[in-house]
Design an enzyme around this catalytic site. Structure first.
Site, mmCIF file in Angstrom:
data_model
loop_
_atom_site.group_PDB
_atom_site.id
_atom_site.type_symbol
_atom_site.label_atom_id
_atom_site.label_comp_id
_atom_site.label_asym_id
_atom_site.label_seq_id
_atom_site.Cartn_x
_atom_site.Cartn_y
_atom_site.Cartn_z
ATOM 1 N N GLU A 1 9.669 -1.839 3.040
ATOM 2 C CA GLU A 1 9.564 -0.791 1.955
ATOM 3 C C GLU A 1 11.211 -0.627 1.230
ATOM 4 O O GLU A 1 11.920 -1.504 1.392
ATOM 5 C CB GLU A 1 9.195 0.661 2.340
ATOM 6 C CG GLU A 1 7.731 0.655 2.821
ATOM 7 C CD GLU A 1 7.206 1.650 3.244
ATOM 8 O OE1 GLU A 1 6.404 1.722 4.089
ATOM 9 O OE2 GLU A 1 7.297 2.698 2.299
ATOM 10 N N ASP B 1 -0.971 7.687 -0.432
ATOM 11 C CA ASP B 1 -0.046 6.925 0.381
ATOM 12 C C ASP B 1 0.678 8.075 1.433
ATOM 13 O O ASP B 1 0.297 9.157 1.372
ATOM 14 C CB ASP B 1 1.151 6.197 -0.120
ATOM 15 C CG ASP B 1 1.634 5.316 0.404
ATOM 16 O OD1 ASP B 1 2.354 4.295 -0.019
ATOM 17 O OD2 ASP B 1 1.655 5.288 1.610
HETATM 18 C C1 GLC Z 1 3.560 3.328 3.844
HETATM 19 C C2 GLC Z 1 3.409 2.237 2.767
HETATM 20 C C3 GLC Z 1 1.946 1.815 2.661
HETATM 21 C C4 GLC Z 1 1.309 1.664 4.037
HETATM 22 C C5 GLC Z 1 1.390 3.182 4.373
HETATM 23 C C6 GLC Z 1 0.412 3.337 5.923
HETATM 24 O O1 GLC Z 1 4.571 4.207 3.448
HETATM 25 O O2 GLC Z 1 3.894 2.686 1.369
HETATM 26 O O3 GLC Z 1 2.190 0.526 2.048
HETATM 27 O O4 GLC Z 1 -0.229 1.426 3.686
HETATM 28 O O5 GLC Z 1 2.387 3.786 4.408
HETATM 29 O O6 GLC Z 1 1.554 2.607 6.806
#
Ligand code: GLC
Length: 653
Positions: free
Chosen positions: A523, A326
């Site tokens: 988030e 991530d």
């Molecule tokens: C974020 C998320 C993830 C996402 C990534 C790219 O922190 O946790 O779900 O795909 O970054 O945006």
């Protein structure tokens, strides 16, 4: 900063004489007759992978394992470091947010990648979690919580395909979706990104979406032998929805996360029963990428978890695609020792790193680790083999650019009709006393209130025109108020006042509709302990009550909200979740054009004190201990038992 970089980048190309794709049509890319094996699309994918891998230097291999955010990529670095992927994170939106603006940006990076020695195309990734949310004018479908309520497998597959078509129009070939978390605590800011709290529901819908996303027939026809239209990503592996309140130590934008990126404390039996099945279903459905969770399992970061990533996901489940970290997730392993974090993550089984910061540091760390024999060349080759396999399966070597075939798909009438169908099927009827619903289209007057009644941003939620979403009408689409105006008869007077101030009106109007709910978030920023309605919303309901014969409340939210005290005040309650761009379709059902068929995919609490409450921890609870509405509740065609109303003083805050 990002926007100026894009300008510099485009100027770079013009000066360098290899201008990126024309803004209107993708460059004519006719694959030249290929002498070398890996460029011969008639050959078996594994043979092409082996041939290409055998030609690559260590530097080129490490480049493939590196994904860099548009926000920070420097002009020429896609070529200089042989990068394997670029992403638009929450804010990676081009200078001009239009289809041609996206094509310019994405095809520009692709054109640069194809100037490298081996001309390996990039994967371009984005969170198109409910349609291509960052493209202004795209079709924005309901967030997954609404699709969990709809629980329609064929609809899910169709939404996956429609999303893929709009992405391919922009040249974007990788979707960081679906979230197949099984959230057990709705205080989590990512509750709406998941389908629901029950493992079987999540497994079925996640698999259907993946099948739809990865099987765009036009693409298959264009490149025989490849099976993927757009690369899907099952995320976040593993147990992201099972963390304990207060366990994270993450602060982002000044907000301390209380659940997101936290610690899941569960035994392996629970882990395998609750959270793993959706990944088996995703692998069986052909998912070819998995994103690792920021969260931990019994104190060990998932980004460092070799047993779960390599032994279980790649071994037991037979996952043949690649695993991506991530957003700077690797950094969290050992915050004060990046080298060790990189070594641990790659050896745990992560194949590609998502990097929003120093990508040169990542590249040099891996290079050093191979020289130190802290990371074996076999591990590097395994990672790159997986990445190349996906690129060949996607047919990227044969059609790397935005495809004009799909340009007309963006916000097409077919896609809008699909989005409207999804909105209608997502609605959950929680109460309908004294025939409040359906609304009489010939009522003399309908009073409408609530900011969310006329706000395409609020009704879309996060990951829409930006990471946290917006709370204005800048999402192209229609609002619930638009739908009321469409559905009501010509003789009906409709008065909208967002604060519900109608004291100047004499008497009572036959119908009042109040739309309450949450502003957009994403988030951990959305982690929240108090899920009661806002005081403003409570005031509007109470203000409207004496002014109307029949009062209907519609909830726009990313999760069930605590409505216990207000529930007796209104005659009808409808959960609309986050319907996306086509909010007018809510009125299709309110006015009786379609039946209520949605079922809540999360247990609905009576109070904050009940949280966390879900189908897995509330079996056998009765009376005031039970949820206000159980998982799967919803009035309508297959009527559920009307909830027995009684006061539960003890349950109150
Ligand atoms: C974020 C998320 C993830 C996402 C990534 C790219 O922190 O946790 O779900 O795909 O970054 O945006």
């Amino acid at each position: 900063m990002k926007r100026s970089l894009t300008i510099i980048f485009l100027l770079f190309f013009l000066l360098a004489g290899c201008a990126p794709a024309a803004s209107v049509t993708a460059p004519a890319f006719t694959p030249t007759p290929r002498t070398v094996a890996y460029l011969d699309s008639s050959r078996d994918v594994e043979a092409r992978v082996a041939d290409l891998l055998g030609r690559m230097t260590l530097e080129e291999k490490i480049g493939q394992m590196t994904q860099v955010a548009t926000d920070i990529i420097l002009p020429g670095d896609v070529n200089r470091y042989y990068l394997g992927s670029i992403l638009s994170g929450g804010s990676g939106i081009p200078l001009e947010n239009s289809l041609s603006g996206w094509i310019d940006m994405v095809d520009g990076f692709q054109a640069e990648a194809l100037t490298t020695r081996l001309a390996i195309p990039i994967l371009y990734g984005i969170d198109a979690v409910h349609g291509l949310g960052h493209l202004k004018g795209a079709t924005i479908f309901p967030q997954n919580i609404g699709l969990g309520a709809a629980n329609d497998i064929e609809l899910m597959r169709s939404i996956g395909r429609a999303t893929a078509e709009e992405m391919l129009a922009a040249g974007i070939n990788w979707n960081f979706a679906p979230v197949i978390a099984v959230p057990q605590d709705i205080r989590w800011g990512r509750t709406y990104e998941a389908y629901g709290e029950e493992t079987g529901l999540v497994s079925a819908l996640g698999a259907a979406y993946i099948e739809g996303l990865q099987s765009v027939p036009e693409m298959t026809a264009a490149a025989p032998g490849q099976t993927l239209g757009v690369l899907a990503t099952a995320k976040h592996y593993l147990g992201d929805g099972g963390t304990l309140w207060g366990s994270p130590n993450q602060v982002n934008q000044g907000v301390r996360y209380m659940l997101d990126q936290g610690n899941m404390q569960a035994n392996e039996e629970t882990l395998r029963a609750l959270y793993l099945p959706p990944y088996q279903a995703a692998v069986d459905a052909g998912a070819m990428s998995v994103m690792v969770s920021f969260s931990s399992w019994n104190g060990t970061k998932m980004h460092a978890h070799r047993y779960l990533i390599t032994s279980v996901l790649k071994g037991e489940l037979g996952f043949q695609g690649f695993v991506v970290s991530d957003w700077a997730g690797i950094n969290q392993i050992q915050p004060d020792n990046y080298y060790e974090s990189v070594v641990t993550a790659i050896n745990a089984g992560i194949d590609m790193a998502m990097i929003p910061d120093s990508y040169t540091n990542f590249i040099s760390s891996i290079d050093q680790a191979v020289k130190n024999e802290d990371i074996t060349l076999e591990r590097i080759d395994d990672a790159v083999t997986r990445i190349l396999r996906v690129k060949f399966l996607l047919g990227l070597f044969d059609h790397p650019y935005a495809d004009p075939v799909f340009r007309s798909a963006v916000r097409s009438s077919d896609h809008l009709a699909l989005a409207e169908q999804a909105v209608r099927e997502s609605l959950v009827l929680l109460k309908n006393d004294s025939g409040a619903l359906p609304v009489d289209p010939n009522a003399s007057t309908i009073l409408v209130a609530g900011v969310a009644a006329d706000n395409t941003g609020m009704q879309s939620g996060g990951w829409t025109l930006g990471w946290q979403g917006i709370n204005t009408n800048d999402v192209v689409g229609s609002t619930i108020l638009d739908g009321i105006r469409i559905r009501a008869g010509g003789g009906t007077e409709i008065l909208y006042r967002s604060a519900g101030m109608f004291t100047d009106l004499a008497g009572k109007a036959p119908v009042g509709i109040v739309v309450v709910g949450e502003t957009s978030y994403a988030e951990g920023v959305g982690d929240k302990a108090d899920l009661r309605l806002t005081q403003d919303d409570i005031d509007i309901i109470e203000r409207m009550r004496p002014k109307v014969e029949t009062l209907i409340v519609v909830i726009i939210s990313g999760r069930p909200l605590v409505i216990y005290d207000q529930y007796p005040v209104a005659d009808a309650w409808v959960a609309a979740w986050l319907p996306g761009s086509e909010g007018a379709a809510v009125a299709d059902v309110l006015f009786g054009g379609y039946p209520f068929t949605g079922r809540t995919p999360y247990s609905w609490p009576r109070s904050n004190a009940q949280l966390p409450i879900n189908v897995n921890n509330s079996a056998g609870l009765t009376g005031c201990q039970a949820p206000l509405f159980p998982f799967g509740y919803g009035l309508g065609e297959a009527a559920s038992l009307p909830v027995e109303w009684f006061t539960c003083e003890a349950a109150r805050e």
